[in-house]
Design a protein around this motif. Sequence first.
Motif, mmCIF file in Angstrom:
data_model
loop_
_atom_site.group_PDB
_atom_site.id
_atom_site.type_symbol
_atom_site.label_atom_id
_atom_site.label_comp_id
_atom_site.label_asym_id
_atom_site.label_seq_id
_atom_site.Cartn_x
_atom_site.Cartn_y
_atom_site.Cartn_z
ATOM 1 N N ILE A 95 42.643 10.018 59.185
ATOM 2 C CA ILE A 95 43.023 11.417 59.414
ATOM 3 C C ILE A 95 44.407 11.684 58.834
ATOM 4 O O ILE A 95 44.632 12.694 58.168
ATOM 5 C CB ILE A 95 42.971 11.751 60.917
ATOM 6 N N PHE A 96 45.336 10.757 59.069
ATOM 7 C CA PHE A 96 46.693 10.913 58.555
ATOM 8 C C PHE A 96 46.707 10.899 57.026
ATOM 9 O O PHE A 96 47.313 11.765 56.391
ATOM 10 C CB PHE A 96 47.595 9.800 59.114
ATOM 11 N N ALA A 97 46.025 9.913 56.425
ATOM 12 C CA ALA A 97 45.982 9.817 54.959
ATOM 13 C C ALA A 97 45.278 11.030 54.352
ATOM 14 O O ALA A 97 45.693 11.540 53.308
ATOM 15 C CB ALA A 97 45.281 8.526 54.534
ATOM 16 N N GLY A 98 44.228 11.504 54.999
ATOM 17 C CA GLY A 98 43.536 12.704 54.524
ATOM 18 C C GLY A 98 44.428 13.931 54.561
ATOM 19 O O GLY A 98 44.408 14.765 53.655
ATOM 20 N N SER A 99 45.238 14.033 55.604
ATOM 21 C CA SER A 99 46.174 15.158 55.705
ATOM 22 C C SER A 99 47.199 15.131 54.582
ATOM 23 O O SER A 99 47.501 16.165 53.976
ATOM 24 C CB SER A 99 46.896 15.124 57.054
ATOM 25 N N ILE A 100 47.726 13.947 54.297
ATOM 26 C CA ILE A 100 48.693 13.804 53.213
ATOM 27 C C ILE A 100 48.037 14.133 51.873
ATOM 28 O O ILE A 100 48.621 14.833 51.026
ATOM 29 C CB ILE A 100 49.292 12.378 53.190
ATOM 30 N N ALA A 101 46.811 13.662 51.671
ATOM 31 C CA ALA A 101 46.102 13.922 50.413
ATOM 32 C C ALA A 101 45.829 15.418 50.233
ATOM 33 O O ALA A 101 45.985 15.953 49.133
ATOM 34 C CB ALA A 101 44.793 13.134 50.371
ATOM 35 N N ILE A 102 45.435 16.099 51.302
ATOM 36 C CA ILE A 102 45.200 17.546 51.232
ATOM 37 C C ILE A 102 46.504 18.275 50.931
ATOM 38 O O ILE A 102 46.532 19.218 50.130
ATOM 39 C CB ILE A 102 44.548 18.059 52.533
ATOM 40 N N ALA A 103 47.605 17.840 51.558
ATOM 41 C CA ALA A 103 48.900 18.469 51.303
ATOM 42 C C ALA A 103 49.303 18.318 49.839
ATOM 43 O O ALA A 103 49.765 19.274 49.199
ATOM 44 C CB ALA A 103 49.968 17.860 52.215
ATOM 45 N N TYR A 104 49.123 17.115 49.281
ATOM 46 C CA TYR A 104 49.449 16.897 47.870
ATOM 47 C C TYR A 104 48.559 17.737 46.957
ATOM 48 O O TYR A 104 49.032 18.276 45.953
ATOM 49 C CB TYR A 104 49.328 15.416 47.498
ATOM 50 N N LEU A 105 47.280 17.844 47.301
ATOM 51 C CA LEU A 105 46.377 18.641 46.474
ATOM 52 C C LEU A 105 46.805 20.106 46.451
ATOM 53 O O LEU A 105 46.909 20.710 45.379
ATOM 54 C CB LEU A 105 44.934 18.506 46.969
ATOM 55 N N PHE A 106 47.084 20.676 47.612
ATOM 56 C CA PHE A 106 47.485 22.084 47.642
ATOM 57 C C PHE A 106 48.862 22.297 47.019
ATOM 58 O O PHE A 106 49.107 23.335 46.396
ATOM 59 C CB PHE A 106 47.424 22.643 49.062
ATOM 60 N N ASN A 107 49.756 21.322 47.163
ATOM 61 C CA ASN A 107 51.054 21.421 46.507
ATOM 62 C C ASN A 107 50.877 21.387 44.988
ATOM 63 O O ASN A 107 51.540 22.129 44.257
ATOM 64 C CB ASN A 107 51.974 20.292 46.969
ATOM 65 N N SER A 108 49.959 20.546 44.513
ATOM 66 C CA SER A 108 49.684 20.486 43.076
ATOM 67 C C SER A 108 49.042 21.769 42.579
ATOM 68 O O SER A 108 49.344 22.243 41.484
ATOM 69 C CB SER A 108 48.768 19.297 42.761
ATOM 70 N N LEU A 109 48.145 22.331 43.376
ATOM 71 C CA LEU A 109 47.510 23.592 42.985
ATOM 72 C C LEU A 109 48.516 24.738 42.941
ATOM 73 O O LEU A 109 48.429 25.628 42.091
ATOM 74 C CB LEU A 109 46.370 23.943 43.954
#
Length: 127
Positions: A35-49
Amino acid sequence: MKKVSIIASSILLFFVICFGGYKWLIAGEIDGNIIFAGSIAIAYLFNSLTWGDPRGKEKKDELDLHIMAQSAKIAYVVLMILSAAILFVSEGVYELKDIKNIPLLLVVCLTFIVWPVTEFFYSRKYK
């Protein structure tokens, strides 16, 4: 650089979701690390977008700063509402006296306190 960031973030999120799904199917549990790693990955994806760089834009103009300020305010209110909803749903009660998860109750209470206290101290800087 934006495409590379989006692709890398998407691959990271894909692997986290696949690994989490594998652990859920095999062990029957959802790990907090996933859950924690998924949250970080989603944050990076939206920051990249949004900005195209995982660290954010180097130089921000007035529109960028306005977007960041408004989204921070909206995100804080959404976080406040969601944390209260999680508290009441996880506890299964609707009265504060029946809540047994005191640390989560404290976190929810802190969401109501942090914003005005921060504004108070930040405003003192300019007065």
